[in-house]
Design an enzyme around this catalytic site. Structure first.
Site, mmCIF file in Angstrom:
data_model
loop_
_atom_site.group_PDB
_atom_site.id
_atom_site.type_symbol
_atom_site.label_atom_id
_atom_site.label_comp_id
_atom_site.label_asym_id
_atom_site.label_seq_id
_atom_site.Cartn_x
_atom_site.Cartn_y
_atom_site.Cartn_z
ATOM 1 N N GLY A 33 0.942 -1.277 -0.307
ATOM 2 C CA GLY A 33 0.049 0.178 0.122
ATOM 3 C C GLY A 33 0.836 1.313 0.018
ATOM 4 O O GLY A 33 0.694 2.235 -0.602
ATOM 5 N N HIS A 34 1.904 1.311 0.788
ATOM 6 C CA HIS A 34 2.862 2.392 0.770
ATOM 7 C C HIS A 34 3.604 2.489 -0.449
ATOM 8 O O HIS A 34 3.750 3.753 -1.019
ATOM 9 C CB HIS A 34 3.913 2.338 1.946
ATOM 10 N N GLN A 58 0.085 10.801 18.129
ATOM 11 C CA GLN A 58 -1.335 10.284 17.819
ATOM 12 C C GLN A 58 -1.440 8.931 18.135
ATOM 13 O O GLN A 58 -2.372 8.192 17.904
ATOM 14 C CB GLN A 58 -1.214 10.313 16.030
ATOM 15 N N GLN A 149 -8.634 10.273 8.013
ATOM 16 C CA GLN A 149 -7.267 11.080 7.855
ATOM 17 C C GLN A 149 -7.220 11.889 6.703
ATOM 18 O O GLN A 149 -6.948 12.952 6.820
ATOM 19 C CB GLN A 149 -6.370 10.164 8.117
HETATM 20 O O1 PAF Z 1 -1.081 7.218 7.949
HETATM 21 C C1 PAF Z 1 -0.078 7.361 8.700
HETATM 22 O O2 PAF Z 1 0.815 6.451 8.751
HETATM 23 C C2 PAF Z 1 0.271 8.653 9.860
HETATM 24 O O3 PAF Z 1 -0.952 8.767 10.373
HETATM 25 C C3 PAF Z 1 0.758 9.567 9.276
HETATM 26 C C4 PAF Z 1 0.195 10.572 8.092
HETATM 27 C C5 PAF Z 1 2.291 9.152 8.664
HETATM 28 C C6 PAF Z 1 1.423 10.820 10.317
HETATM 29 O O4 PAF Z 1 2.010 10.204 11.426
#
Ligand code: PAF
Length: 275
Positions: A33-34, A58, A149
Site C-alpha cells: 500500500g505504501h 497520535q 485522515q
Molecule cells: O497514516 C499514517 O501513517 C500516519 O497517520 C501519518 C500520516 C504518517 C502521520 O503520522
C-alpha cells in the site's frame, strides 16, 4: 543506496538541489500500500521524499505505540534507491517534548476513529503540518484507506492555506479483499479470515442499493455473523463533510467501518453512490 536523513537541517540541505518534491508521510512498517503511494509520488515530481516516523502524539495511552513495528532496515530494502528518506528521532521533531503547539482537528476529529482514539487526529495533523513545513513538497500523497485522515488533512490544508496539493491513492487490497495495513501482521490465521468481514460488510452495503438504513443493516448482518469480529462502528458519511448521511439521502457516500479482530483494530472504507 537510499539516502537517509535524521536531521531537519541535513534534509533541507539536500532538498536545495532536489527539484520538485512529492512527499509520502509514513510510520514505516511499509507494505505494498505504501509502495503504491511512492510510485504515484514518483509520477508527480522530480524527487520523492518518504518520512518514516512513529509519531507518539497520535497514540493514546492505552494504544499500541510500543508494539508498533519499527524496522527501518527492512523498510529501506523495499524503497526504490532514489527515494530520500527522512527518519528523524523523536527529539528531532519534538525537542521540547510533547507539550508544544498542536493543530486541532475540530468536531470531525472527535468522531469515529477520534471517539475510540481521543487526541489521535490532533496528533496526526500536528505531525503532518510539521512535516509539510520541513519537506515543503509540491504534492503530498495519502492512501484512501485512512478515509477520515484524508478528509482531515485536506481540510487542514484548505483551512490553514498550506501550499501543497493533496493526492489520494485508492486502497491496495490482498486478492481476497483485505485492505493492506501495517497492523495485519498481528492477525493470526483465523483472525485474518475473520477480518475479511470488514471489506465484505462494505460490499454488502453497496449491494443493498437502498437507503442508509438498508445499507447499514446489510453490513451489520454480515459483521454480526462473524464471531471473531467486535464492531466499533459502521456508518455512511457524506464525503464532503464526513458527517453521517440522513435516511433519505441519495448521492455519493463513503461507507466506513472499524472493528477489533482479536486484539487488532482494523478500519476500511468504500465509496459508492447511494440511492
Ligand atoms: O497514516 C499514517 O501513517 C500516519 O497517520 C501519518 C500520516 C504518517 C502521520 O503520522
Amino acid at each position: 543506496m537510499t539516502e537517509v536523513f535524521e536531521t531537519i537541517a541535513s534534509l533541507r540541505l539536500r532538498l536545495e538541489t532536489a527539484g520538485s518534491v512529492a512527499f509520502v508521510p509514513t510510520m514505516g512498517a511499509l507494505h505494498d500500500g505504501h509502495l503504491a503511494l511512492v510510485r504515484r509520488a514518483a509520477e508527480l515530481a522530480d524527487t520523492v521524499v518518504v518520512s518514516i516516523f512513529v509519531n507518539p502524539l497520535q497514540f493514546g495511552e492505552a494504544e499500541d505505540l510500543d508494539r508498533y513495528p519499527r524496522e527501518l532496515d527492512a523498510d529501506l530494502e523495499l524503497l526504490p534507491d532514489d527515494v530520500l528518506v527522512f527518519a528523524p528521532p523523536v527529539d528531532e521533531l519534538y525537542p521540547d517534548g510533547e507539550s508544544g503547539t498542536r493543530v486541532t482537528a475540530g468536531a470531525v476529529g472527535s468522531t469515529f476513529e477520534g471517539t475510540s482514539r481521543p487526541g489521535h487526529f490532533d496528533g496526526m495533523l500536528t505531525v503532518v503540518a510539521k512535516l509539510l513545513h520541513i519537506v515543503r513538497p509540491e504534492v503530498v500523497v495519502f492512501g484512501q484507506k485512512d478515509a477520515q485522515q484524508v478528509f482531515l488533512v485536506r481540510r487542514m490544508v484548505r483551512d490553514l492555506n498550506v501550499p501543497v496539493v493533496v493526492d489520494v491513492v485508492e486502497t491496495v487490497r490482498d486478492a481476497d479483499g483485505l485492505a493492506l495495513s501495517s497492523r495485519n501482521r498481528f492477525l493470526g490465521t483465523q483472525e485474518r479470515v475473520a477480518a475479511l468481514a470488514l471489506s465484505r460488510a462494505l460490499a454488502a452495503a453497496e449491494a443493498s442499493a437502498g437507503s442508509r438504513k438498508d445499507a447499514l443493516l446489510a453490513s451489520h448482518t454480515l459483521l454480526n455473523d462473524e464471531s471473531g469480529v467486535e464492531v466499533d462502528y459502521v456508518e455512511l458519511v457524506d464525503p464532503e463533510t464526513f458527517l453521517p448521511v440522513g435516511d433519505r439521502y441519495s448521492g455519493p457516500v463513503t461507507a466506513i467501518v472499524a472493528a477489533r479482530v482479536g486484539t487488532t483494530r482494523l478500519i476500511d472504507n468504500r465509496r459508492f453512490q447511494l440511492g
